[in-house]
Design a protein around this motif. Sequence first.
Motif, PDB file in Angstrom:
ATOM      1  N   THR A   9     -40.908  24.926 -58.119  1.00  0.00           N
ATOM      2  CA  THR A   9     -42.341  25.252 -58.174  1.00  0.00           C
ATOM      3  C   THR A   9     -42.533  26.693 -58.588  1.00  0.00           C
ATOM      4  OG1 THR A   9     -44.381  25.237 -56.859  1.00  0.00           O
ATOM      5  CG2 THR A   9     -42.379  25.864 -55.696  1.00  0.00           C
ATOM      6  N   TYR A  10     -43.663  26.974 -59.214  1.00  0.00           N
ATOM      7  CA  TYR A  10     -44.050  28.370 -59.460  1.00  0.00           C
ATOM      8  C   TYR A  10     -45.116  28.796 -58.458  1.00  0.00           C
ATOM      9  CZ  TYR A  10     -41.532  28.224 -63.893  1.00  0.00           C
ATOM     10  OH  TYR A  10     -40.546  28.120 -64.848  1.00  0.00           O
ATOM     11  N   GLY A  13     -47.527  24.191 -55.602  1.00  0.00           N
ATOM     12  CA  GLY A  13     -48.060  22.834 -55.625  1.00  0.00           C
ATOM     13  C   GLY A  13     -46.981  21.766 -55.561  1.00  0.00           C
ATOM     14  N   THR A  14     -45.939  21.944 -56.330  1.00  0.00           N
ATOM     15  CA  THR A  14     -44.893  20.906 -56.380  1.00  0.00           C
ATOM     16  C   THR A  14     -44.142  20.833 -55.044  1.00  0.00           C
ATOM     17  OG1 THR A  14     -44.711  21.364 -58.736  1.00  0.00           O
ATOM     18  CG2 THR A  14     -43.037  19.942 -57.790  1.00  0.00           C
ATOM     19  N   PRO A  56     -43.376  21.227 -62.104  1.00  0.00           N
ATOM     20  CA  PRO A  56     -44.596  21.581 -62.839  1.00  0.00           C
ATOM     21  C   PRO A  56     -44.272  21.649 -64.326  1.00  0.00           C
ATOM     22  CG  PRO A  56     -43.636  23.556 -61.841  1.00  0.00           C
ATOM     23  CD  PRO A  56     -42.760  22.385 -61.433  1.00  0.00           C
ATOM     24  N   SER A  57     -45.293  21.610 -65.164  1.00  0.00           N
ATOM     25  CA  SER A  57     -45.102  21.891 -66.589  1.00  0.00           C
ATOM     26  C   SER A  57     -45.559  23.323 -66.815  1.00  0.00           C
ATOM     27  CB  SER A  57     -45.932  20.940 -67.451  1.00  0.00           C
ATOM     28  OG  SER A  57     -45.436  19.638 -67.309  1.00  0.00           O
ATOM     29  N   TRP A  58     -44.865  23.997 -67.691  1.00  0.00           N
ATOM     30  CA  TRP A  58     -45.132  25.429 -67.864  1.00  0.00           C
ATOM     31  C   TRP A  58     -44.846  25.812 -69.294  1.00  0.00           C
ATOM     32  CZ3 TRP A  58     -47.223  27.047 -63.404  1.00  0.00           C
ATOM     33  CH2 TRP A  58     -47.477  28.407 -63.212  1.00  0.00           C
ATOM     34  N   GLU A  59     -45.111  27.056 -69.569  1.00  0.00           N
ATOM     35  CA  GLU A  59     -44.815  27.584 -70.906  1.00  0.00           C
ATOM     36  C   GLU A  59     -43.465  28.302 -70.845  1.00  0.00           C
ATOM     37  OE1 GLU A  59     -45.111  31.170 -71.508  1.00  0.00           O
ATOM     38  OE2 GLU A  59     -44.532  30.868 -73.600  1.00  0.00           O
ATOM     39  N   ASP A  64     -45.337  25.243 -74.667  1.00  0.00           N
ATOM     40  CA  ASP A  64     -45.849  24.709 -73.406  1.00  0.00           C
ATOM     41  C   ASP A  64     -45.252  23.317 -73.141  1.00  0.00           C
ATOM     42  OD1 ASP A  64     -47.366  22.962 -74.873  1.00  0.00           O
ATOM     43  OD2 ASP A  64     -49.328  23.730 -74.258  1.00  0.00           O
ATOM     44  N   LEU A  93     -46.464  17.941 -61.874  1.00  0.00           N
ATOM     45  CA  LEU A  93     -47.773  18.567 -61.718  1.00  0.00           C
ATOM     46  C   LEU A  93     -48.131  19.279 -63.009  1.00  0.00           C
ATOM     47  CD1 LEU A  93     -46.978  18.018 -58.746  1.00  0.00           C
ATOM     48  CD2 LEU A  93     -48.230  20.072 -58.149  1.00  0.00           C
ATOM     49  N   GLY A  94     -49.358  19.080 -63.438  1.00  0.00           N
ATOM     50  CA  GLY A  94     -49.785  19.709 -64.673  1.00  0.00           C
ATOM     51  C   GLY A  94     -51.279  19.872 -64.696  1.00  0.00           C
ATOM     52  N   ASP A  95     -51.757  20.113 -65.899  1.00  0.00           N
ATOM     53  CA  ASP A  95     -53.182  20.378 -66.098  1.00  0.00           C
ATOM     54  C   ASP A  95     -53.513  19.875 -67.499  1.00  0.00           C
ATOM     55  OD1 ASP A  95     -55.568  21.636 -66.854  1.00  0.00           O
ATOM     56  OD2 ASP A  95     -55.188  23.347 -65.535  1.00  0.00           O
ATOM     57  N   TYR A  98     -54.025  21.667 -70.991  1.00  0.00           N
ATOM     58  CA  TYR A  98     -52.919  22.084 -71.870  1.00  0.00           C
ATOM     59  C   TYR A  98     -52.598  20.965 -72.858  1.00  0.00           C
ATOM     60  CZ  TYR A  98     -52.092  26.110 -68.888  1.00  0.00           C
ATOM     61  OH  TYR A  98     -52.244  27.283 -68.188  1.00  0.00           O
ATOM     62  N   CYS A 102     -48.338  17.526 -68.588  1.00  0.00           N
ATOM     63  CA  CYS A 102     -47.148  17.050 -67.852  1.00  0.00           C
ATOM     64  C   CYS A 102     -45.958  16.806 -68.785  1.00  0.00           C
ATOM     65  CB  CYS A 102     -47.478  15.816 -67.019  1.00  0.00           C
ATOM     66  SG  CYS A 102     -48.323  16.219 -65.471  1.00  0.00           S
ATOM     67  N   PHE A 130     -54.252  21.209 -56.893  1.00  0.00           N
ATOM     68  CA  PHE A 130     -54.986  21.933 -55.848  1.00  0.00           C
ATOM     69  C   PHE A 130     -56.491  21.658 -55.898  1.00  0.00           C
ATOM     70  CE2 PHE A 130     -51.121  24.736 -55.597  1.00  0.00           C
ATOM     71  CZ  PHE A 130     -50.805  24.401 -54.288  1.00  0.00           C
TER      72      PHE A 130
END
Length: 150
Positions: A9-10, A13-14, A56-59, A64, A93-95, A98, A102, A130
Amino acid sequence: MNILILFATYSGGTQTAAQIVETELKKAGHTVTLSNPAEINFEGMNGYDIILMGSPSWEHEGQDGQPHIDFMQFMSHMQDKTFDNKKFAIFGLGDSSYAHFCGAVDHLEEFVKKAHGLLAVESLRIDGFFVNQEKYTQELTAWSKKLLIR
Ligand SMILES: Cc1cc2nc3c(=O)[nH]c(=O)nc-3n(C[C@H](O)[C@H](O)[C@H](O)COP(=O)(O)O)c2cc1C
């Protein structure tokens, strides 16, 4: 069952999501171990009936939809390994604002496929954990129950 949950997790959330799944599986009488993918080796993954992976998905380096860096390193360490018919299940977890919603889940699914593992249930993609925590607590609980009947 003996169940391993690998998560990274960053922003927390995860971890919360992993703990919701852990609680549900333990309630049903299963043995659950939580671990970070950076802290596990191939041998350490033996002996589990199913391995859950949550990221999570991240850059990363301008791209990304990438998994957490600990999962990227994990997949790189494991790239020559095979997990013949080992059961896996993935949550991410994502948004959806983007471009690659995910994307981490897609990378982890590809990893399982290449390693000859099996996906026990359809992967769970969470949009805005969240903001919609109550809804996703219910979805994670329902998803955990699906794992138990596979
Ligand atoms: C810098 C940054 C990059 C992100 N990139 C993506 C992405 O490519 N795809 C996506 O679905 N979500 C993306 N997200 C959303 C996160 O995956 C989401 O907030 C997630 O809940 C974070 O999980 P964590 O709390 O476990 O770290 C990004 C968030 C940040 C801050």
